[in-house]
Design an enzyme around this catalytic site. Sequence first.
Site, PDB file in Angstrom:
ATOM      1  N   VAL A  14       0.667  -1.243  -0.077  1.00 26.83           N
ATOM      2  CA  VAL A  14       0.116   0.041   0.262  1.00 26.83           C
ATOM      3  C   VAL A  14       0.864   1.449   0.002  1.00 26.83           C
ATOM      4  O   VAL A  14       0.525   2.320  -0.683  1.00 26.83           O
ATOM      5  CB  VAL A  14      -0.928   0.049   1.157  1.00 26.83           C
ATOM      6  CG1 VAL A  14      -1.797   1.259   1.322  1.00 26.83           C
ATOM      7  CG2 VAL A  14      -1.814  -1.311   1.019  1.00 26.83           C
ATOM      8  N   CYS A  15       1.845   1.195   0.571  1.00 26.58           N
ATOM      9  CA  CYS A  15       2.870   2.352   0.947  1.00 26.58           C
ATOM     10  C   CYS A  15       3.408   2.663  -0.547  1.00 26.58           C
ATOM     11  O   CYS A  15       3.609   3.630  -0.902  1.00 26.58           O
ATOM     12  CB  CYS A  15       4.099   2.169   1.940  1.00 26.58           C
ATOM     13  SG  CYS A  15       3.424   1.987   3.467  1.00 26.58           S
ATOM     14  N   GLU A  16       3.825   1.787  -1.233  1.00 27.61           N
ATOM     15  CA  GLU A  16       4.514   1.856  -2.801  1.00 27.61           C
ATOM     16  C   GLU A  16       3.345   2.574  -3.513  1.00 27.61           C
ATOM     17  O   GLU A  16       3.847   3.159  -4.344  1.00 27.61           O
ATOM     18  CB  GLU A  16       5.071   0.455  -2.923  1.00 27.61           C
ATOM     19  CG  GLU A  16       5.736   0.554  -4.272  1.00 27.61           C
ATOM     20  CD  GLU A  16       6.587  -0.693  -4.619  1.00 27.61           C
ATOM     21  OE1 GLU A  16       6.310  -1.115  -5.885  1.00 27.61           O
ATOM     22  OE2 GLU A  16       7.359  -1.074  -3.910  1.00 27.61           O
TER      23      GLU A  16
END
Length: 154
Positions: free
Chosen positions: A45-47
């Site tokens: 999700v961060c990426e």
Amino acid sequence: MPIETGTKAPGFTLKDQNNQEVSLADFLGEKHVLLVFYPFAFTGVCEGELCGIRDNLDAYQSDEVQVLSVSVDSPFAHKVWANQQGFEFPLLSDFWPHGAVAQAYGVFNDEKGMANRGTFVIDKQGVVRFAEMNLPGEARDQGAWQKALSELAA
């Protein structure tokens, strides 16, 4: 809970992926800041969120706005990730004291030792104009950031 809109943003100085110090004060009086906290580099999700910023950087960063992203990862991990993903905005390390900036903004997850997904738009005077927090695994609506930034530009 994240700090509230209308409050003065806590100052900070952190190292970026190039091991250079970046301070919120560097932008006071000059640029608005989109401050994006995320749990960890190299995670799905961060990426996805940071690639969304990268792919639409013109919508977020300009002569009037600076993007700053923050996690508890080290500058060295950020360097590898920035090189792999082509991130051209600062990835700031809140590594030590561990999560101190995330704590100041009310987005540190004590149980997991990481930042939650906090997002803040800070105006040129250092006042928080937009604040949100999503929990790990909950992707953010980047359209809300664009709306907050466009309201500052108006």
